[in-house]
Scaffold this active site. Sequence first.
Site, PDB file in Angstrom:
ATOM      1  N   HIS A 113     -22.412  -8.628 197.675  1.00 22.22           N
ATOM      2  CA  HIS A 113     -21.447  -8.624 198.787  1.00 22.22           C
ATOM      3  C   HIS A 113     -21.412  -9.988 199.501  1.00 22.22           C
ATOM      4  CE1 HIS A 113     -19.325  -5.749 201.832  1.00 22.22           C
ATOM      5  NE2 HIS A 113     -18.818  -6.970 201.917  1.00 22.22           N
ATOM      6  N   VAL A 114     -21.018 -11.002 198.736  1.00 20.44           N
ATOM      7  CA  VAL A 114     -21.037 -12.372 199.283  1.00 20.44           C
ATOM      8  C   VAL A 114     -19.645 -12.990 199.419  1.00 20.44           C
ATOM      9  CG1 VAL A 114     -23.370 -12.920 198.452  1.00 20.44           C
ATOM     10  CG2 VAL A 114     -21.393 -13.371 196.955  1.00 20.44           C
TER      11      VAL A 114
ATOM     12  N   ARG B 140       0.863   1.429 198.780  1.00 17.67           N
ATOM     13  CA  ARG B 140       1.668   2.624 199.071  1.00 17.67           C
ATOM     14  C   ARG B 140       3.129   2.262 199.297  1.00 17.67           C
ATOM     15  NH1 ARG B 140      -2.283   4.488 203.663  1.00 17.67           N
ATOM     16  NH2 ARG B 140      -2.090   2.235 203.922  1.00 17.67           N
TER      17      ARG B 140
ATOM     18  N   GLU C 131     -24.505   0.367 199.378  1.00 19.18           N
ATOM     19  CA  GLU C 131     -25.173  -0.935 199.563  1.00 19.18           C
ATOM     20  C   GLU C 131     -26.343  -0.832 200.539  1.00 19.18           C
ATOM     21  OE1 GLU C 131     -22.119  -3.678 200.771  1.00 19.18           O
ATOM     22  OE2 GLU C 131     -20.998  -3.391 198.924  1.00 19.18           O
TER      23      GLU C 131
ATOM     24  N   LEU D 261      -2.383  -5.444 198.144  1.00 23.62           N
ATOM     25  CA  LEU D 261      -1.754  -6.764 198.229  1.00 23.62           C
ATOM     26  C   LEU D 261      -1.505  -7.097 199.704  1.00 23.62           C
ATOM     27  CD1 LEU D 261      -0.801  -8.919 196.116  1.00 23.62           C
ATOM     28  CD2 LEU D 261       1.512  -8.057 196.482  1.00 23.62           C
ATOM     29  N   GLY D 262      -2.583  -6.949 200.492  1.00 16.27           N
ATOM     30  CA  GLY D 262      -2.502  -7.292 201.917  1.00 16.27           C
ATOM     31  C   GLY D 262      -2.836  -8.768 202.083  1.00 16.27           C
ATOM     32  N   ARG D 263      -3.493  -9.077 203.207  1.00 14.01           N
ATOM     33  CA  ARG D 263      -3.815 -10.486 203.495  1.00 14.01           C
ATOM     34  C   ARG D 263      -4.632 -11.109 202.356  1.00 14.01           C
ATOM     35  NH1 ARG D 263      -4.617  -7.736 208.851  1.00 14.01           N
ATOM     36  NH2 ARG D 263      -6.296  -6.786 207.667  1.00 14.01           N
TER      37      ARG D 263
ATOM     38  N   ARG E 139     -14.176  -2.390 198.580  1.00  5.15           N
ATOM     39  CA  ARG E 139     -15.325  -1.571 198.962  1.00  5.15           C
ATOM     40  C   ARG E 139     -15.785  -0.759 197.745  1.00  5.15           C
ATOM     41  NH1 ARG E 139     -16.008  -4.409 202.724  1.00  5.15           N
ATOM     42  NH2 ARG E 139     -15.893  -3.930 204.940  1.00  5.15           N
TER      43      ARG E 139
HETATM   44  P1  NAP Z   1      -5.028  -5.581 204.552  1.00  4.77           P
HETATM   45  O1  NAP Z   1      -4.296  -6.843 204.850  1.00  4.77           O
HETATM   46  O2  NAP Z   1      -4.945  -4.445 205.501  1.00  4.77           O
HETATM   47  O3  NAP Z   1      -4.557  -5.085 203.097  1.00  4.77           O
HETATM   48  C1  NAP Z   1      -4.887  -3.845 202.570  1.00  4.77           C
HETATM   49  C2  NAP Z   1      -4.021  -3.608 201.345  1.00  4.77           C
HETATM   50  O4  NAP Z   1      -4.425  -2.368 200.747  1.00  4.77           O
HETATM   51  C3  NAP Z   1      -2.539  -3.476 201.665  1.00  4.77           C
HETATM   52  O5  NAP Z   1      -1.782  -4.088 200.647  1.00  4.77           O
HETATM   53  C4  NAP Z   1      -2.309  -1.966 201.668  1.00  4.77           C
HETATM   54  O6  NAP Z   1      -0.937  -1.676 201.354  1.00  4.77           O
HETATM   55  C5  NAP Z   1      -3.266  -1.550 200.561  1.00  4.77           C
HETATM   56  N1  NAP Z   1      -3.673  -0.149 200.653  1.00  4.77           N
HETATM   57  C6  NAP Z   1      -4.282   0.478 201.684  1.00  4.77           C
HETATM   58  N2  NAP Z   1      -4.480   1.774 201.399  1.00  4.77           N
HETATM   59  C7  NAP Z   1      -3.984   1.963 200.154  1.00  4.77           C
HETATM   60  C8  NAP Z   1      -3.871   3.101 199.302  1.00  4.77           C
HETATM   61  N3  NAP Z   1      -4.331   4.294 199.676  1.00  4.77           N
HETATM   62  N4  NAP Z   1      -3.307   2.936 198.092  1.00  4.77           N
HETATM   63  C9  NAP Z   1      -2.831   1.724 197.701  1.00  4.77           C
HETATM   64  N5  NAP Z   1      -2.911   0.618 198.461  1.00  4.77           N
HETATM   65  C10 NAP Z   1      -3.475   0.737 199.672  1.00  4.77           C
HETATM   66  O7  NAP Z   1      -6.579  -5.858 204.378  1.00  4.77           O
HETATM   67  P2  NAP Z   1      -7.303  -7.194 203.863  1.00  4.77           P
HETATM   68  O8  NAP Z   1      -7.545  -8.095 205.007  1.00  4.77           O
HETATM   69  O9  NAP Z   1      -6.576  -7.712 202.681  1.00  4.77           O
HETATM   70  O10 NAP Z   1      -8.726  -6.583 203.433  1.00  4.77           O
HETATM   71  C11 NAP Z   1      -8.804  -5.544 202.490  1.00  4.77           C
HETATM   72  C12 NAP Z   1     -10.210  -4.981 202.406  1.00  4.77           C
HETATM   73  O11 NAP Z   1     -11.058  -5.881 201.698  1.00  4.77           O
HETATM   74  C13 NAP Z   1     -10.955  -4.778 203.734  1.00  4.77           C
HETATM   75  O12 NAP Z   1     -10.566  -3.578 204.360  1.00  4.77           O
HETATM   76  C14 NAP Z   1     -12.411  -4.775 203.310  1.00  4.77           C
HETATM   77  O13 NAP Z   1     -12.806  -3.464 203.018  1.00  4.77           O
HETATM   78  C15 NAP Z   1     -12.411  -5.595 202.018  1.00  4.77           C
HETATM   79  N6  NAP Z   1     -13.136  -6.880 202.187  1.00  4.77           N
HETATM   80  C16 NAP Z   1     -14.232  -7.140 201.429  1.00  4.77           C
HETATM   81  C17 NAP Z   1     -14.891  -8.344 201.585  1.00  4.77           C
HETATM   82  C18 NAP Z   1     -16.115  -8.662 200.783  1.00  4.77           C
HETATM   83  O14 NAP Z   1     -16.979  -9.377 201.298  1.00  4.77           O
HETATM   84  N7  NAP Z   1     -16.234  -8.201 199.545  1.00  4.77           N
HETATM   85  C19 NAP Z   1     -14.447  -9.286 202.501  1.00  4.77           C
HETATM   86  C20 NAP Z   1     -13.322  -8.992 203.240  1.00  4.77           C
HETATM   87  C21 NAP Z   1     -12.663  -7.786 203.080  1.00  4.77           C
HETATM   88  P3  NAP Z   1      -0.211  -0.325 201.872  1.00  4.77           P
HETATM   89  O15 NAP Z   1      -0.594  -0.160 203.311  1.00  4.77           O
HETATM   90  O16 NAP Z   1       1.242  -0.567 201.621  1.00  4.77           O
HETATM   91  O17 NAP Z   1      -0.756   0.758 201.000  1.00  4.77           O
HETATM   92  C1  8YV Z   2     -18.659  -9.020 205.396  1.00  2.00           C
HETATM   93  C2  8YV Z   2     -16.560  -7.747 204.663  1.00  2.00           C
HETATM   94  O1  8YV Z   2     -19.600  -9.076 204.387  1.00  2.00           O
HETATM   95  O2  8YV Z   2     -15.055  -8.492 206.303  1.00  2.00           O
HETATM   96  C3  8YV Z   2     -15.409  -7.573 205.586  1.00  2.00           C
HETATM   97  O3  8YV Z   2     -14.826  -6.452 205.573  1.00  2.00           O
HETATM   98  O4  8YV Z   2     -16.847  -6.903 203.871  1.00  2.00           O
HETATM   99  C4  8YV Z   2     -17.338  -9.021 204.673  1.00  2.00           C
HETATM  100  O5  8YV Z   2     -16.605 -10.087 205.134  1.00  2.00           O
HETATM  101  C5  8YV Z   2     -19.043  -7.924 206.341  1.00  2.00           C
HETATM  102  O6  8YV Z   2     -18.045  -7.400 207.053  1.00  2.00           O
HETATM  103  C6  8YV Z   2     -20.068  -8.406 207.355  1.00  2.00           C
HETATM  104  O7  8YV Z   2     -21.308  -8.513 206.827  1.00  2.00           O
END
Ligand code: NAP
Ligand code: 8YV
Length: 324
Positions: A278-279, A174, A260, A151-153, A231
Amino acid sequence: MTQHRILVPGSIHPHVEERLNAAFDVVRITKADPVLMTDDLARSVQGIAVSGSLTTDFVEAFASLEIIANFGVGYDGIDARHAGEKNIVVTNTPDVLDEEVADTTIGLLLNTVRQYPQAQAYLRAGRWEKDGAFPLTPLSLRGRTVGMYGLGRIGQAIAKRLEGFSVSIAYHTRKPREDVTYTYYDSLEALAEAVDTLIAIVPKTDWTHKTINADILARLGSNGVLINVGRGWTVDEDALVDALKTGVIAAAGLDVFYDEPHVPQALIDLPNATLLPHVASASQDTRRAMANLVVDNLINWFEKGEALTPVPETPLKRSQIPTA
Ligand code: NAP
Ligand code: 8YV
């Protein structure tokens, strides 16, 4: 214009290239491979802009490296702790993609429970006219209890949207958050037990590896739905295939995969898996905003002495770096 030398290993968004060319001395190599290193690069490169991963060997080859600007908020392709030990700041692209990724998550969730992609395929195949109405979907979003794993950004942007769908919302992280009223569970097991829909949006770390396993899926139950936009690393894909095949859970929607761009054929073959390549952040506007943040981090670092969005492992200022 500064003449700081920036390396771009492999391909990156064209707007990053464009803006780097205007502000820096840019060198390119086809991939981040230590065998492509020259003495000149090892001595002169001060920054790297990267979309993908860098090994610690590769990073260590540079004597004057100060900053690695990662294209993406997830920076699991870089060992940030190692970079910090070497006095190298790592930056990522937080915030600018939150809303886009949250929109995609809601779309994926609705597609998964209401089978809209299958309904469209039915229409395009001429089956509406030939065979009659598309079958009623066994699943619906109505009455669901949704558990946010993370429940981050981005997780908060997803939860905010879910509030509009009148579903109940709980979460596991956590540390509990003080700024939300959703029900907190101190373990993923307890969260999975309490909900029927699990949305994973946690980073790839040592602690999240295959945490969504057979036990967690069983706890979601036969009406269960898994959505993963974080991920692929977080999910035991073999256990997920089994659970989808045998009705341990009802359906899954995935934007990310373990290896991937390879997606296991067993997942592709499953009618109750909705799969995206992954879009989640992949609109032109959002990727451009990410590209701008990559370059703005580099410019700010060299011109103002600090990065805009350093990752928590490298809270460095340029003045703290011995070589700067
Ligand atoms: P963020 O603001 O750092 O939030 C991460 C969240 O995960 C926090 O609520 C954190 O809370 C929780 N967390 C981390 N480790 C944990 C654990 N071991 N157990 C339980 N909760 C845990 O990050 P964000 O900006 O929301 O982005 C999150 C992730 O989304 C990125 O790191 C990236 O891998 C993925 N993502 C994917 C795409 C896509 O294209 N599919 C796009 C953007 C991002 P605590 O620290 O309190 O545990
Ligand atoms: C992108 C992502 O697909 O920001 C991330 O962590 O997974 C996606 O926004 C990737 O980082 C760049 O291709």
